[in-house]
Motif scaffolding. Structure first.
Motif, PDB file in Angstrom:
ATOM      1  N   GLY A   1      10.042  10.530 -12.211  1.00 12.33           N
ATOM      2  CA  GLY A   1       8.606  10.389 -12.001  1.00 12.33           C
ATOM      3  C   GLY A   1       7.988   9.325 -12.887  1.00 12.33           C
ATOM      4  N   VAL A   2       6.665   9.351 -12.965  1.00 10.68           N
ATOM      5  CA  VAL A   2       5.921   8.388 -13.776  1.00 10.68           C
ATOM      6  C   VAL A   2       5.109   9.178 -14.800  1.00 10.68           C
ATOM      7  N   ILE A   3       5.559   9.154 -16.038  1.00 11.22           N
ATOM      8  CA  ILE A   3       4.857   9.825 -17.129  1.00 11.22           C
ATOM      9  C   ILE A   3       4.562   8.778 -18.195  1.00 11.22           C
ATOM     10  N   ALA A   4       3.453   8.922 -18.920  1.00 14.34           N
ATOM     11  CA  ALA A   4       2.964   7.828 -19.765  1.00 14.34           C
ATOM     12  C   ALA A   4       3.011   8.155 -21.249  1.00 14.34           C
ATOM     13  N   PRO A   5       4.054   7.710 -21.958  1.00 14.78           N
ATOM     14  CA  PRO A   5       4.055   7.869 -23.415  1.00 14.78           C
ATOM     15  C   PRO A   5       3.187   6.834 -24.115  1.00 14.78           C
TER      16      PRO A   5
ATOM     17  N   LYS B   1       0.834  -1.209   0.000  1.00 15.51           N
ATOM     18  CA  LYS B   1       0.000   0.000   0.000  1.00 15.51           C
ATOM     19  C   LYS B   1       0.865   1.254   0.000  1.00 15.51           C
ATOM     20  N   ARG B   2       1.876   1.296   0.828  1.00 17.78           N
ATOM     21  CA  ARG B   2       2.751   2.465   0.893  1.00 17.78           C
ATOM     22  C   ARG B   2       3.468   2.711  -0.430  1.00 17.78           C
ATOM     23  N   MET B   3       3.927   1.649  -1.046  1.00 19.16           N
ATOM     24  CA  MET B   3       4.659   1.797  -2.295  1.00 19.16           C
ATOM     25  C   MET B   3       3.739   2.218  -3.450  1.00 19.16           C
ATOM     26  N   LEU B   4       2.503   1.755  -3.432  1.00 19.82           N
ATOM     27  CA  LEU B   4       1.542   2.188  -4.451  1.00 19.82           C
ATOM     28  C   LEU B   4       1.247   3.682  -4.309  1.00 19.82           C
ATOM     29  N   ILE B   5       1.102   4.138  -3.066  1.00 15.72           N
ATOM     30  CA  ILE B   5       0.871   5.565  -2.834  1.00 15.72           C
ATOM     31  C   ILE B   5       2.071   6.384  -3.314  1.00 15.72           C
ATOM     32  N   LEU B   6       3.272   5.893  -3.029  1.00 18.03           N
ATOM     33  CA  LEU B   6       4.481   6.596  -3.483  1.00 18.03           C
ATOM     34  C   LEU B   6       4.504   6.691  -5.004  1.00 18.03           C
ATOM     35  N   GLY B   7       4.157   5.604  -5.696  1.00 17.12           N
ATOM     36  CA  GLY B   7       4.119   5.636  -7.151  1.00 17.12           C
ATOM     37  C   GLY B   7       3.134   6.672  -7.674  1.00 17.12           C
ATOM     38  N   ALA B   8       1.978   6.792  -7.032  1.00 19.96           N
ATOM     39  CA  ALA B   8       0.975   7.774  -7.442  1.00 19.96           C
ATOM     40  C   ALA B   8       1.487   9.202  -7.241  1.00 19.96           C
ATOM     41  N   VAL B   9       2.221   9.432  -6.142  1.00 19.52           N
ATOM     42  CA  VAL B   9       2.801  10.753  -5.893  1.00 19.52           C
ATOM     43  C   VAL B   9       3.814  11.097  -6.984  1.00 19.52           C
ATOM     44  N   LEU B  10       4.634  10.129  -7.381  1.00 18.33           N
ATOM     45  CA  LEU B  10       5.608  10.356  -8.450  1.00 18.33           C
ATOM     46  C   LEU B  10       4.917  10.644  -9.784  1.00 18.33           C
ATOM     47  N   MET B  11       3.766  10.017 -10.008  1.00 12.70           N
ATOM     48  CA  MET B  11       2.976  10.273 -11.222  1.00 12.70           C
ATOM     49  C   MET B  11       2.473  11.722 -11.225  1.00 12.70           C
ATOM     50  N   ALA B  12       1.936  12.177 -10.104  1.00 10.12           N
ATOM     51  CA  ALA B  12       1.434  13.548 -10.009  1.00 10.12           C
ATOM     52  C   ALA B  12       2.567  14.566 -10.180  1.00 10.12           C
ATOM     53  N   ALA B  13       3.710  14.276  -9.564  1.00 10.78           N
ATOM     54  CA  ALA B  13       4.842  15.204  -9.627  1.00 10.78           C
ATOM     55  C   ALA B  13       5.373  15.335 -11.054  1.00 10.78           C
ATOM     56  N   ALA B  14       5.502  14.201 -11.753  1.00  9.55           N
ATOM     57  CA  ALA B  14       5.987  14.246 -13.128  1.00  9.55           C
ATOM     58  C   ALA B  14       5.032  15.025 -14.021  1.00  9.55           C
TER      59      ALA B  14
ATOM     60  N   VAL C   1      -2.934  12.435  -8.089  1.00  6.17           N
ATOM     61  CA  VAL C   1      -3.403  12.758  -6.734  1.00  6.17           C
ATOM     62  C   VAL C   1      -4.598  11.880  -6.365  1.00  6.17           C
ATOM     63  N   LEU C   2      -5.555  11.760  -7.292  1.00  7.38           N
ATOM     64  CA  LEU C   2      -6.727  10.913  -7.043  1.00  7.38           C
ATOM     65  C   LEU C   2      -6.318   9.464  -6.810  1.00  7.38           C
ATOM     66  N   LEU C   3      -5.340   9.001  -7.561  1.00  2.30           N
ATOM     67  CA  LEU C   3      -4.868   7.625  -7.431  1.00  2.30           C
ATOM     68  C   LEU C   3      -4.279   7.378  -6.041  1.00  2.30           C
ATOM     69  N   ALA C   4      -3.514   8.327  -5.546  1.00 10.09           N
ATOM     70  CA  ALA C   4      -2.929   8.187  -4.202  1.00 10.09           C
ATOM     71  C   ALA C   4      -4.025   8.081  -3.146  1.00 10.09           C
ATOM     72  N   LEU C   5      -5.064   8.872  -3.286  1.00 10.71           N
ATOM     73  CA  LEU C   5      -6.176   8.824  -2.333  1.00 10.71           C
ATOM     74  C   LEU C   5      -6.886   7.476  -2.386  1.00 10.71           C
ATOM     75  N   GLN C   6      -7.036   6.917  -3.575  1.00 11.88           N
ATOM     76  CA  GLN C   6      -7.686   5.606  -3.713  1.00 11.88           C
ATOM     77  C   GLN C   6      -6.847   4.504  -3.065  1.00 11.88           C
ATOM     78  N   PHE C   7      -5.553   4.514  -3.289  1.00 17.32           N
ATOM     79  CA  PHE C   7      -4.676   3.506  -2.694  1.00 17.32           C
ATOM     80  C   PHE C   7      -4.710   3.558  -1.162  1.00 17.32           C
ATOM     81  N   ALA C   8      -4.981   4.725  -0.609  1.00 11.93           N
ATOM     82  CA  ALA C   8      -4.996   4.881   0.842  1.00 11.93           C
ATOM     83  C   ALA C   8      -6.087   4.048   1.511  1.00 11.93           C
ATOM     84  N   PHE C   9      -7.090   3.622   0.749  1.00 19.20           N
ATOM     85  CA  PHE C   9      -8.203   2.851   1.315  1.00 19.20           C
ATOM     86  C   PHE C   9      -7.997   1.334   1.211  1.00 19.20           C
ATOM     87  N   LEU C  10      -6.862   0.883   0.715  1.00 19.39           N
ATOM     88  CA  LEU C  10      -6.594  -0.554   0.685  1.00 19.39           C
ATOM     89  C   LEU C  10      -6.432  -1.097   2.106  1.00 19.39           C
ATOM     90  N   SER C  11      -6.873  -2.325   2.309  1.00 20.80           N
ATOM     91  CA  SER C  11      -6.775  -2.951   3.627  1.00 20.80           C
ATOM     92  C   SER C  11      -5.485  -3.766   3.737  1.00 20.80           C
TER      93      SER C  11
END
Length: 411
Positions: free
Chosen positions: A108-112, A75-88, A189-199
């Motif tokens: 970051g994470v940018i999508a060609p 969960k933590r690593m997925l949130i980190l990936g989402a933050v890198l996506m937003a930053a890029a 940003v939305l993706l990071a918020l969604q990952f935060a709800f994983l159990s």
């Protein structure tokens, strides 16, 4: 104590939701990313090189995050990936400096491409394999890929329509292409918020975690994973010549196709790709995972070679759509086969390695593709290279693994 099956259902649905959010953003961005960079004054060679650095950065980020995910927390690593996506996305929206773009794309994470990049896919695959029974794994991956393809299709269509509409307006405060990239950053940003709800159900149980002293956290599965990875790298290298951003740019260069039409083309293409992924479930149940991967992938590669040989835009689009109608049947079967061949506690690492190696292969091709695009006489060569290498990959895969069956297929 909450019911475990309820938690599994919650997490499974949430992982599908994050997949939809992410692939929508990828499809939304990839239609105009190359056009945006060209609009900034970058040459085809510079664009290809930037995409290569972007995909190479994805390799490093994915490798680091994936290999520590089971210890630090998925969960933590997925949130980190989402933050890198937003930053890029934010950097790409705010600057035209080539060096800063390379740094942002690398870190970051940018999508060609409309395909899943970054650390997300590996961790989500391992989590889904843990949440669903083996007998339902291929079906779960098929629906997972269908959801992503439909989301990418929607993103492509909306992007084309929005950019086309904005280009008709006067005195807009924001450039249409830059607006697309801002939406991409907000999706992170939305993706990071969604990952935060994983159990905690998505995490590896500590009792199953073994001492990991071997390379890449693999032990019994190391041989098969490395062999599969080498083959997947070849397939990904071939696919790197035709990432969606470059393919959209090819249609723009060859036929003058504008973003609104490009959005429609790739909307249809991704819808068909999603349906092809879903139909793979029945074929795999009847013919086996390896046979389904190979027997559907070879015809799609031949169709890819035919796209630039068509005499006009209409026929080129028709052949491209035919290709997409069968092109994704190997994706859920490939993912399911990889997860089936490794031990549960090694799935994150196995998925991470195979996806990272695919990223390495894919990252090498755009720079070559950009150089080819810079020469009008070589504009269609990437299609021939991609299709030919993919056929070679299929032949090698079949020869190596046709007799190695996953547990659900028996002996």
């Amino acid at each position: 104590m909450p019911d475990t099956s309820t938690l599994h259902t919650h997490d499974t649905r949430l992982l599908f939701t994050t997949r939809i959010t992410r692939l929508f953003a990828y499809g939304f961005l990839s239609v105009v990313l190359a056009l945006h960079l060209a609009n900034l004054g970058l040459s085809e060679t510079q664009i290809g090189l930037l995409f290569t650095f972007t995909l190479l950065g994805d390799v490093v980020v994915s490798l680091i995050i994936t290999l520590v995910a089971d210890r630090i927390g998925r969960k933590r690593m997925l949130i980190l990936g989402a933050v890198l996506m937003a930053a890029a996305g934010l950097v790409f929206a705010l600057t035209s400096n080539y060096v800063l773009l390379i740094i942002a794309g690398t870190i970051g994470v940018i999508a060609p491409s409309d395909k899943d990049i970054g650390p997300f896919l590996s961790i989500e695959q391992a989590s889904l394999s843990q949440l669903v029974p083996d007998a339902k794994r291929t079906k779960a991956f098929a629906w997972y890929n269908l959801a992503g393809s439909f989301a990418s299709a929607g993103g492509s269509l909306l992007c084309g329509g929005m950019v086309g509409f904005m280009q008709l307006q006067d005195n807009l405060p924001l450039d249409p292409y830059r607006t697309v990239i801002i939406v991409y950053a907000l999706s992170g940003v939305l993706l990071a918020l969604q990952f935060a709800f994983l159990s905690p159900s998505v995490e590896v149980a500590q009792l199953s975690m073994r001492s990991k002293g071997g390379a890449f956290s693999l032990h019994q599965s190391r041989g098969v994973v490395f062999k599969l990875s080498s083959l997947f790298a070849l397939d990904a290298f071939a696919g790197g010549f035709i990432v969606q951003s470059m393919m959209a740019y090819w249609f723009h260069l060859k036929y003058g196709v504008e973003p609104a039409t490009l959005g429609g083309i790739f909307f249809g293409a991704n819808i068909l790709a999603g349906l092809s992924a879903l139909s793979a479930t029945r074929l795999a149940a009847r013919f086996g995972l390896i046979n389904t991967m190979v027997y559907t992938h070879i015809p799609s590669s031949f169709l890819l070679i035919l796209v630039p040989l068509m005499p006009n835009l209409t026929l080129a689009i028709i052949v491209l759509l035919l290709r997409f109608s069968i092109s994704q049947m190997d994706v859920p079967t490939r993912q399911s086969y990889t997860m089936a061949m490794v031990r549960p506690e090694e799935r994150s690492a196995a998925s991470g390695i195979t996806n990272v190696v695919r990223s390495v292969g894919a990252s090498l091709a755009p720079a070559i593709c950009g150089r080819l695009f810079a020469s009008p006489g070589l504009l269609s060569i990437p299609f021939f290279i991609a299709g030919g290498l993919k056929i070679v990959y299929d032949v090698l895969l079949y020869r190596s693994f046709r007799s190695v069956r996953p547990p659900e297929e028996g002996k």
